[in-house]
Enzyme design. Structure first.
Site, PDB file in Angstrom:
ATOM      1  N   GLY A   1       0.838  -1.193  -0.145  1.00 29.12           N
ATOM      2  CA  GLY A   1       0.048   0.063   0.037  1.00 29.12           C
ATOM      3  C   GLY A   1       0.651   1.195   0.083  1.00 29.12           C
ATOM      4  N   ASP A  54       4.460  -4.681  -7.388  1.00 26.71           N
ATOM      5  CA  ASP A  54       3.630  -3.612  -6.824  1.00 26.71           C
ATOM      6  C   ASP A  54       4.378  -2.373  -7.608  1.00 26.71           C
ATOM      7  OD1 ASP A  54       6.081  -4.506  -5.378  1.00 26.71           O
ATOM      8  OD2 ASP A  54       5.737  -2.340  -4.398  1.00 26.71           O
TER       9      ASP A  54
END
Ligand code: AMP
Ligand code: MG
Length: 493
Positions: free
Chosen positions: A90, A252
């Site tokens: 995140g 990511d």
């Protein structure tokens, strides 16, 4: 107008996705924000009021006074880092402040990076150091000028606060502009939680935002996978063509939009060697230059896994279709790579032996430790002028391979049926005169960070806006001297 009255004209969509996609929170204010760089041409493209922004840039781009229409959030995602899956990463040090539709009609994210802690920070401080921030600003804009799809950089602001890494460094915030920040890891975040509805929402979202052309396909999710494969193949082929090594191709850090994202320890190769690795943390060479297409495909397979239940209710059918799409990456990459490399050696037509011709040149460059950028740029002159042979030969430590290659190249150029001068001119648009060479980048960052001297950074930045011209070649084209070579880069997170 004060910073507290400015609107950017945001038009947000990611924020409208369900709560589990993000955490809503503002950036953490900083002590003493000061503007270091503002990308005015990009601000224009975004449709921003450049004058108003200029006056308030330090406040706006530090996050101390967001535009009044900002709806800040940190996005959730997961990812494979060096092959190991982490179910929750995140935005640990970034805040999406909103999306804008630019003058060109394109929707883009505006994100502050280095903006403080979020629920995704884990053990991190949420901050960024000035050196890596300037590096991303410089290299991302250079990539854009080179014509490679990439996130862009709008502003750099120093925070007036120290960040503690191996050394104590000045803190900074980068304003990053991206087609979106949806990553392969964003899909993985929902898939690993068995949140099928989440994956479906995300797939629908990226189809609408990035791949509207697949909406009417018989199997939209499968068509999405193929379309992402196509853009990634095109992207990595462009990287290979300019000698770019991303350095951290974790899932990511692979954007679904097909833009280059996350400029950590990235660097450009000087002498051609397919095994080149710069990143200090990449000890196994997982993300070496020549491994990049294979890694892109590996990441694509991880993406495909998240989509299986959406591709077909029958597991075997879904797997067969997804596997075929992932395997198709190899041909897609090959086609893009060959197009890039043909252009680099002056070919606008295609012949079956072109691949071997390109590979044999690369072999000669490797054997001769030739500088990748300089060799191709000098080849442009040689295409038009026999006399320009020596400047090419000079940069090869041994020329046997090159000397054997030349007559084959000449014969092939002759079959192009175009004037030599036209061939050379076209080649100059495919072979940059200057790239952000590592030693130059490091020099510029050292002057900025250690001495507060931004002149070398600004001069290098300006030169890199026009990489296919010779105007700045005298100052920036040369490869590093042995004493100048920078062999290691650090992500600085
Ligand atoms: P990166 O290596 O930059 O792709 O980052 C990988 C993950 O680490 C992302 O979730 C980042 O948000 C997080 N991260 C990196 N640096 C920091 C930091 N200084 N503070 C908090 N999170 C960070
Ligand atoms: Mg990242």
């Amino acid at each position: 107008m004060t910073a507290r009255q400015i609107q950017f004209g945001f038009n947000n969509s990611y924020r409208r996705l369900p709560d589990r996609f993000h955490a809503r929170l503002p950036p953490e204010p900083v002590a003493d924000p000061r503007l270091v760089a503002l990308n005015r041409p990009l601000a224009e493209v975004l449709g921003l009021d450049v004058e108003a922004i200029e006056l308030n840039a330090a406040m706006l781009f530090s996050g101390n006074a967001l535009p009044t229409d900002a709806e800040p959030l940190a996005a959730a995602y997961a990812g494979h880092q060096f092959g190991h899956f982490v179910p929750q990463l995140g935005d640990g040090r970034a805040i999406l402040i909103g999306e804008l539709i630019g003058r060109d009609g394109q929707r883009r994210d505006i994100q502050l990076k280095g903006s403080g802690q979020t629920p995704f920070s884990r053990r991190g401080d949420g901050r960024a150091a000035l050196g890596p921030v300037l590096r991303e600003y410089l290299v991302s804009e250079a990539m854009h000028a080179l014509g490679v799809p990439t996130t862009r950089s709008l502003a750099v602001v120093t925070t007036g606060e120290p960040v503690y890494r191996e050394d104590v460094l000045p803190g900074a915030v980068l304003t990053r502009v991206a087609a979106s920040h949806v990553r392969v890891g964003t899909f993985q975040y929902f898939a690993v939680r068995s949140d099928r509805a989440g994956v479906q929402l995300l797939a629908d979202y990226v189809i609408r935002r990035h791949y509207p052309e697949v909406e009417d396909a018989e199997r939209p999710t499968l068509a999405l996978l193929a379309a992402v494969a196509e853009r990634q193949a095109a992207l990595v082929a462009r990287w290979m063509g300019v000698g770019f090594i991303h350095g951290v191709m974790n899932t990511d850090n692979m954007a679904i939009s097909g833009e280059t994202i996350d400029y950590g320890p990235c660097a450009f190769m000087d002498a051609y060697d397919p095994a080149t690795v710069f990143s200090a943390i990449d000890q196994g060479g997982r993300y070496a230059y020549a491994n990049q297409p294979g890694i892109a495909q590996w990441n694509l397979a991880r993406f495909a896994e998240t989509l299986l239940p959406l591709i077909d209710p029958d597991g075997e059918t879904a797997m067969a279709l997804a596997t075929e799409a992932v395997e198709g990456f190899a041909d897609r990459f090959e086609r893009h790579w060959l197009a890039v490399m043909r252009a680099k050696i002056g070919l606008a037509t295609a012949e079956p032996d072109d691949r071997a011709l390109v590979l044999d040149l690369l072999k000669a460059m490797h054997a001769g430790s030739a500088d990748f950028t300089l060799a191709f740029r000098r080849l442009c002159d040689w295409a038009a002028d026999d006399e320009a042979r020596e400047p090419v030969r000079q940069i090869f430590a041994g020329t046997a391979g090159l000397d054997a290659w030349e007559p084959r190249w000449r014969a092939r150029l002759a079959r192009e049926g175009r004037p030599a001068r036209a061939i050379a001119a076209a080649m100059r648009l495919s072979n940059p005169a200057i790239i952000p060479r590592n030693h130059r980048v490091e020099q510029a960052l050292a002057a900025a960070v250690q001495h507060g001297d931004l002149m070398p950074f600004e001069a290098l930045f300006q030169a890199l806006q026009d990489p296919y011209s010779d105007d700045h070649a005298a100052a920036y084209a040369a490869p590093p001297l042995p004493s100048e070579r920078v062999c290691r880069t650090f992500c600085g997170t």
